[in-house]
Structures are given as structure tokens and as C-alpha cells.
Design a protein around this motif. Structure first.
Motif, PDB file in Angstrom:
ATOM      1  N   VAL A 114       0.861  -1.183   0.000  1.00  0.00           N
ATOM      2  CA  VAL A 114       0.000   0.000   0.000  1.00  0.00           C
ATOM      3  C   VAL A 114       0.896   1.231   0.000  1.00  0.00           C
ATOM      4  CG1 VAL A 114      -1.883   1.237   1.126  1.00  0.00           C
ATOM      5  CG2 VAL A 114      -1.740  -1.255   1.319  1.00  0.00           C
ATOM      6  N   VAL A 115       0.626   2.154  -0.911  1.00  0.00           N
ATOM      7  CA  VAL A 115       1.446   3.353  -1.087  1.00  0.00           C
ATOM      8  C   VAL A 115       0.593   4.587  -0.869  1.00  0.00           C
ATOM      9  CG1 VAL A 115       3.016   4.591  -2.640  1.00  0.00           C
ATOM     10  CG2 VAL A 115       2.796   2.097  -2.811  1.00  0.00           C
ATOM     11  N   ALA A 116       1.096   5.525  -0.075  1.00  0.00           N
ATOM     12  CA  ALA A 116       0.438   6.819   0.112  1.00  0.00           C
ATOM     13  C   ALA A 116       1.098   7.820  -0.832  1.00  0.00           C
ATOM     14  CB  ALA A 116       0.571   7.283   1.555  1.00  0.00           C
ATOM     15  N   ASP A 117       0.332   8.323  -1.793  1.00  0.00           N
ATOM     16  CA  ASP A 117       0.849   9.280  -2.769  1.00  0.00           C
ATOM     17  C   ASP A 117       0.343  10.676  -2.433  1.00  0.00           C
ATOM     18  OD1 ASP A 117       2.183   9.920  -5.406  1.00  0.00           O
ATOM     19  OD2 ASP A 117       0.134  10.595  -5.839  1.00  0.00           O
ATOM     20  N   GLY A 118       1.267  11.555  -2.024  1.00  0.00           N
ATOM     21  CA  GLY A 118       0.886  12.893  -1.598  1.00  0.00           C
ATOM     22  C   GLY A 118       0.390  13.766  -2.719  1.00  0.00           C
ATOM     23  N   GLY A 119       0.907  13.566  -3.932  1.00  0.00           N
ATOM     24  CA  GLY A 119       0.502  14.409  -5.048  1.00  0.00           C
ATOM     25  C   GLY A 119      -0.970  14.278  -5.392  1.00  0.00           C
ATOM     26  N   SER A 120      -1.506  13.076  -5.257  1.00  0.00           N
ATOM     27  CA  SER A 120      -2.916  12.830  -5.579  1.00  0.00           C
ATOM     28  C   SER A 120      -3.783  12.633  -4.345  1.00  0.00           C
ATOM     29  CB  SER A 120      -3.037  11.591  -6.474  1.00  0.00           C
ATOM     30  OG  SER A 120      -2.521  10.442  -5.802  1.00  0.00           O
ATOM     31  N   ASN A 121      -3.154  12.659  -3.136  1.00  0.00           N
ATOM     32  CA  ASN A 121      -3.878  12.419  -1.885  1.00  0.00           C
ATOM     33  C   ASN A 121      -4.618  11.083  -1.907  1.00  0.00           C
ATOM     34  OD1 ASN A 121      -3.320  14.636  -0.119  1.00  0.00           O
ATOM     35  ND2 ASN A 121      -4.587  15.955  -1.412  1.00  0.00           N
ATOM     36  N   THR A 122      -3.946  10.047  -2.425  1.00  0.00           N
ATOM     37  CA  THR A 122      -4.582   8.734  -2.530  1.00  0.00           C
ATOM     38  C   THR A 122      -3.756   7.656  -1.843  1.00  0.00           C
ATOM     39  OG1 THR A 122      -3.494   8.281  -4.668  1.00  0.00           O
ATOM     40  CG2 THR A 122      -5.699   9.274  -4.728  1.00  0.00           C
ATOM     41  N   LEU A 123      -4.454   6.598  -1.414  1.00  0.00           N
ATOM     42  CA  LEU A 123      -3.826   5.349  -1.000  1.00  0.00           C
ATOM     43  C   LEU A 123      -4.057   4.343  -2.121  1.00  0.00           C
ATOM     44  CD1 LEU A 123      -4.984   4.941   2.715  1.00  0.00           C
ATOM     45  CD2 LEU A 123      -2.947   6.068   1.851  1.00  0.00           C
ATOM     46  N   ARG A 124      -2.971   3.632  -2.517  1.00  0.00           N
ATOM     47  CA  ARG A 124      -3.072   2.682  -3.624  1.00  0.00           C
ATOM     48  C   ARG A 124      -2.608   1.306  -3.169  1.00  0.00           C
ATOM     49  NH1 ARG A 124      -0.083   6.496  -8.204  1.00  0.00           N
ATOM     50  NH2 ARG A 124      -1.292   8.403  -7.776  1.00  0.00           N
ATOM     51  N   TRP A 125      -3.429   0.314  -3.448  1.00  0.00           N
ATOM     52  CA  TRP A 125      -3.116  -1.071  -3.122  1.00  0.00           C
ATOM     53  C   TRP A 125      -2.571  -1.785  -4.358  1.00  0.00           C
ATOM     54  CZ3 TRP A 125      -6.307   1.563  -0.062  1.00  0.00           C
ATOM     55  CH2 TRP A 125      -6.499   1.173   1.264  1.00  0.00           C
ATOM     56  N   TYR A 126      -1.514  -2.594  -4.179  1.00  0.00           N
ATOM     57  CA  TYR A 126      -0.914  -3.405  -5.244  1.00  0.00           C
ATOM     58  C   TYR A 126      -0.718  -4.821  -4.718  1.00  0.00           C
ATOM     59  CZ  TYR A 126       0.270   1.258  -7.010  1.00  0.00           C
ATOM     60  OH  TYR A 126       0.216   2.568  -7.440  1.00  0.00           O
ATOM     61  N   ASP A 127      -0.737  -5.805  -5.617  1.00  0.00           N
ATOM     62  CA  ASP A 127      -0.448  -7.158  -5.153  1.00  0.00           C
ATOM     63  C   ASP A 127       1.071  -7.338  -5.022  1.00  0.00           C
ATOM     64  OD1 ASP A 127       0.659  -7.792  -7.660  1.00  0.00           O
ATOM     65  OD2 ASP A 127      -1.085  -8.938  -8.325  1.00  0.00           O
ATOM     66  N   ALA A 128       1.486  -8.523  -4.573  1.00  0.00           N
ATOM     67  CA  ALA A 128       2.900  -8.756  -4.274  1.00  0.00           C
ATOM     68  C   ALA A 128       3.793  -8.645  -5.497  1.00  0.00           C
ATOM     69  CB  ALA A 128       3.077 -10.136  -3.632  1.00  0.00           C
ATOM     70  N   SER A 129       3.236  -8.746  -6.688  1.00  0.00           N
ATOM     71  CA  SER A 129       4.029  -8.603  -7.902  1.00  0.00           C
ATOM     72  C   SER A 129       3.985  -7.181  -8.457  1.00  0.00           C
ATOM     73  CB  SER A 129       3.548  -9.590  -8.973  1.00  0.00           C
ATOM     74  OG  SER A 129       2.221  -9.300  -9.357  1.00  0.00           O
ATOM     75  N   GLY A 130       3.242  -6.288  -7.797  1.00  0.00           N
ATOM     76  CA  GLY A 130       3.218  -4.890  -8.211  1.00  0.00           C
ATOM     77  C   GLY A 130       2.051  -4.498  -9.082  1.00  0.00           C
ATOM     78  N   VAL A 131       1.065  -5.372  -9.257  1.00  0.00           N
ATOM     79  CA  VAL A 131      -0.097  -5.056 -10.089  1.00  0.00           C
ATOM     80  C   VAL A 131      -1.109  -4.245  -9.272  1.00  0.00           C
ATOM     81  CG1 VAL A 131      -2.033  -6.015 -11.399  1.00  0.00           C
ATOM     82  CG2 VAL A 131       0.212  -7.106 -11.499  1.00  0.00           C
ATOM     83  N   PHE A 132      -1.581  -3.154  -9.846  1.00  0.00           N
ATOM     84  CA  PHE A 132      -2.522  -2.268  -9.171  1.00  0.00           C
ATOM     85  C   PHE A 132      -3.830  -2.992  -8.882  1.00  0.00           C
ATOM     86  CE2 PHE A 132      -6.070   0.804  -9.541  1.00  0.00           C
ATOM     87  CZ  PHE A 132      -5.783   1.588  -8.439  1.00  0.00           C
ATOM     88  N   LEU A 133      -4.351  -2.807  -7.657  1.00  0.00           N
ATOM     89  CA  LEU A 133      -5.593  -3.444  -7.243  1.00  0.00           C
ATOM     90  C   LEU A 133      -6.726  -2.447  -7.034  1.00  0.00           C
ATOM     91  CD1 LEU A 133      -4.131  -5.940  -4.597  1.00  0.00           C
ATOM     92  CD2 LEU A 133      -4.821  -6.453  -6.949  1.00  0.00           C
ATOM     93  N   MET A 134      -6.483  -1.383  -6.263  1.00  0.00           N
ATOM     94  CA  MET A 134      -7.541  -0.429  -5.967  1.00  0.00           C
ATOM     95  C   MET A 134      -6.931   0.840  -5.387  1.00  0.00           C
ATOM     96  SD  MET A 134      -9.185  -2.099  -2.527  1.00  0.00           S
ATOM     97  CE  MET A 134      -8.154  -2.594  -1.153  1.00  0.00           C
ATOM     98  N   GLN A 135      -7.780   1.846  -5.283  1.00  0.00           N
ATOM     99  CA  GLN A 135      -7.347   3.147  -4.785  1.00  0.00           C
ATOM    100  C   GLN A 135      -8.418   3.725  -3.880  1.00  0.00           C
ATOM    101  OE1 GLN A 135      -5.285   6.024  -7.478  1.00  0.00           O
ATOM    102  NE2 GLN A 135      -7.136   7.244  -7.225  1.00  0.00           N
ATOM    103  N   ARG A 136      -7.976   4.415  -2.824  1.00  0.00           N
ATOM    104  CA  ARG A 136      -8.894   5.094  -1.924  1.00  0.00           C
ATOM    105  C   ARG A 136      -8.389   6.517  -1.683  1.00  0.00           C
ATOM    106  NH1 ARG A 136     -11.219   1.325  -3.325  1.00  0.00           N
ATOM    107  NH2 ARG A 136     -12.245  -0.320  -2.111  1.00  0.00           N
TER     108      ARG A 136
END
Length: 401
Positions: free
Chosen positions: A88-110
Motif C-alpha cells: 500500500v502506497v500513500a501518494d501525496g501528489g494525488s492524496n490517494t492510498l493505492r493497493w498493489y499485489d505482491a508482484s506490483g499489479v494495481f488493485l484499488m485506490q482510496r
């Protein structure tokens, strides 16, 4: 353009050093002082060879260019590896939390920019809870937001009493600990030019709005006052805190000391390494000035001239900070060596167990900024030579040092 790389998701579950043996080069001596255990490590720290490092990333997420914005970052505020390998990555530029699987594939965003529930105005660092939930602090809206591991919005709680709130760290009892992460103009009260620390509370917040109380009062981040201005100083001491179970770890970089508190505010233990020399030598000051002038010269003669004048008037403390950052893991405290005001070539960390025994040092490339550590792995952000940010997770590798 490649969006992610993965060498082996299995690396994420390798527990390389969950409970390493104590260093053979020193001894932990404990004594009682009015009910507080003073735990002093007698051996060397920074002169010990590194015991851990990182190799190739188990997961690397990010790109220089992409038509999929979820793989582009702008101001990563934190990177967390969940127990099942998801990132899970917190991106300050977009004010979003992003979930990725263990291989780095995007799953969802909040998240996203806004003031409504689950939205952020100034996204702060993220902290993982024991059940793989995420706790996020918004420094502008002064509130805590909690999500489940699946991205469900669980709680939004206001923060009161902290000037510039830092990350919210969970206690086993279900409360959160929040302290100061910076300073504001309201703390300028006419002090003489030099370094100054305002006292700040470390507060405990439960889910109920009316259940906020103070764990203790501590020296906040150090401010450098100059004529009609204030800001950071290359040798300012910071204020750091974290939690593990029902204990809070508090560090102000005043001497090599980390204090341990119970969730109810009782002072339990003071972890110390008194043999560490913190003298701010002329050599360290000179190295800082040389680099500051070199960087200023790259920006033009006018900037170089003003920088030279500011350096000539700068007031330096007698001691340098004992460390530059603290990260609390499941079974260890990680303290980063202070950079000495210059661009570091490596990021070096001293590792202690929660009772104060020194376990060894770790060295990472300077491009890697550590966010979280646990289960024999580390997660954080990587900035390449072009300034492109990546979220990365690594298995810790024992060097045998």
C-alpha cells in the motif's frame, strides 16, 4: 514502458532476522532509577560492520512515463507491506492510498483530494495496524482516517492539541498515539537567534471524540530562528515516536536515548548508548558548508553570494543530533545515522531490540527511504537519478558483519 518488476514474491515472506542474536562486542547493563529501567549499551555502534543490507527489490512499483496514472507517483508519503505481500502506497501528489499485489499489479485506490470522509487535504504518512489495517494522518484537516486491509473506511477521528500532527501509531488497547511532526509560525515567541525547541504533547486518541488525553510533554522538532524568519537547520534535532504492542517509543535525539512508555503514560525504560560521540566538530561543519556552497554555485552567482553570507552568520550547536530518524518494527527499533548536513552516500541504521540490546547495523543505498520494517523485510520509496519515485519492498539480507 515497464510498470513494475518482481523477482520473487516469495522473498516477501522470508524472515531473515526477526530475532537476531545480540552483538558480541558489547553488553547491556540495566539499573533501576525511581522505577524506570535504565538500559545502557556499552559497546560500539556505528563502528560495527553492517549485518544487514538489501539486494534486488522483491517488488518495485513505478515508472518514468505511463498512460496508467496509478503507476506514477508524486511525493510518496509512505509504503507499507501487508502480511500477505500486498503493498500500500500513500501518494501525496494525488492524496490517494493505492493497493498493489505482491508482484506490483494495481488493485484499488482510496482517498483523493477533499474534506469528506475518506478524503484528504494533506495526506500524511501511513501506518500499518496489527490486523493489516491502515491509519493515515491528515496534517491540514487535523484528523486520523483508518481503513481496513481491503480498503473499507472504518473511522475518521479529529486530532486536537498538536500544532503540526505527525503519524498516528496504534497501541494494543485500540488507541492511537500522535505527536508533533513540525512547527508553525505560532511557535515564534521572540526567542533570540539560534536553535529552539518548543514543548509538544504526545497524545493518545481513542475512537471516541471525547477520549483524547496526553501521554507526556516532550521537546518538539528543533527550530532555527534568524532575523524575521525561521526554519530547519542542518543539525536540528527531530522528534520521533512509534509503537509496538502496548508500548510507545519516544526519541528526541538529545543524546543517544530512546524512552519507552506504557499506554497509560508510565515511563518504563530508557534505552541509552552513552559511548556515542556527538561532538559537532569543525570538520563536520566545514563539510556541510562546502556542500552548501557547491549546490548554491550551481544555481548562479546571486544564490552563491546569499548562501555564503547566511553560512557566515549561522549559529551551530555544540553537539550534533544522535540520529536522524526512528522506525519502530515488530521486535526492534531502527535509528538512522544523522547525515551531518551533507548528502549521504548510504543510509545507515543502528538496530536495537525493544529492551535496548544492540543487534547490529544495516546499510541501504541512499536512494532508498525506509518507511516500515517487519517480518524480515523492509518497504519504502526509491528516487532515481531523474527524480522518479518508486515504491519498493525488499527482503533483508544478512551480511555476516
Amino acid at each position: 514502458m515497464k510498470r513494475w518488476t518482481t523477482l520473487s514474491a516469495a522473498l516477501l515472506v522470508v524472515a531473515a532476522c526477526d530475532t537476531p542474536a545480540p552483538s558480541p562486542d558489547g553488553e547491556l547493563v540495566e539499573r533501576d532509577s525511581a522505577g524506570v529501567v535504565i538500559a545502557e549499551w556499552s559497546g560500539p555502534i556505528w563502528t560495527s560492520g553492517p549485518r544487514w543490507t538489501i539486494g534486488e527489490p522483491a517488488t518495485s512499483i513505478g515508472a518514468l512515463e505511463s498512460d496508467e496514472p496509478e503507476y506514477l507517483f508524486s511525493g510518496i508519503r509512505g509504503t507499507v507491506a501487508l502480511s500477505d505481500g500486498r503493498i500500500v502506497v500513500a501518494d501525496g501528489g494525488s492524496n490517494t492510498l493505492r493497493w498493489y499485489d505482491a508482484s506490483g499489479v494495481f488493485l484499488m485506490q482510496r482517498g483523493g483530494s477533499g474534506e469528506g470522509p475518506g478524503e484528504f487535504s494533506r495526506l500524511g504518512p501511513i501506518v500499518r495496524t496489527d490486523d493489516d489495517g491502515l491509519v493515515v494522518t491528515d496534517g491540514a484537516l487535523h484528523r486520523i482516517t483508518r481503513f481496513s486491509s481491503e480498503g473499507e473506511l472504518l473511522m475518521t477521528t479529529p486530532i486536537e492539541g498538536v500544532t503540526v500532527p505527525g503519524p498516528a501509531h496504534p497501541l494494543a488497547e485500540g488507541a492511537f498515539v500522535v505527536g508533533a511532526a513540525g512547527f508553525s509560525s505560532t511557535q515564534m515567541t521572540g526567542e533570540e537567534e539560534g536553535l529552539y525547541r518548543a514543548s509538544e504533547p504526545l497524545i493518545r486518541i481513542r475512537s471516541e471524540v471525547d477520549a483524547v488525553d496526553t501521554l507526556g510533554i516532550f521537546p518538539g522538532p528543533e527550530i532555527y530562528f534568524r532575523t524575521r524568519s525561521f526554519g530547519g537547520h542542518p543539525f536540528s534535532r527531530g522528534f520521533y515516536y512509534g509503537t509496538a504492542g502496548d508500548r510507545a517509543f519516544v526519541a528526541g535525539a538529545e543524546g543517544f536515548v530512546v524512552d519507552v512508555y506504557a499506554g497509560d503514560g508510565r515511563h518504563l525504560r530508557s534505552i541509552r548508548a552513552p559511548s556515542v560521540d556527538l561532538t559537532l566538530t569543525d570538520e563536520l561543519i566545514g563539510a556541510y558548508k562546502d556542500e552548501a556552497l557547491r549546490l548554491a554555485a550551481e544555481r548562479g552567482e546571486r544564490v552563491e553570494s546569499s548562501t555564503r553570507s547566511a553560512l557566515a552568520d549561522m549559529i551551530f550547536p555544540k553537539e550534533r543530533p544522535a540520529y536522524g530518524r526512528m522506525v519502530v518494527g515488530d521486535d526492534a527499533i531502527w535509528l538512522e545515522q544523522h547525515s551531518g548536513g551533507v548528502t549521504p552516500t548510504v543510509s545507515r541504521w543502528a538496530v536495537f531490540d525493544h529492551d535496548g540490546a544492540f543487534r547490529g547495523t544495516a546499510e541501504f543505498p541512499a536512494e532508498f527511504r525506509l518507511s516500515t520494517v517487519g517480518d524480515g523485510r523492509v518497504a519504502g520509496s526509491w528516487r532515481d537519478s531523474l527524480g522518479v519515485e518508486y515504491a519498493r519492498a525488499y527482503a533483508l539480507v544478512e551480511t555476516g558483519g
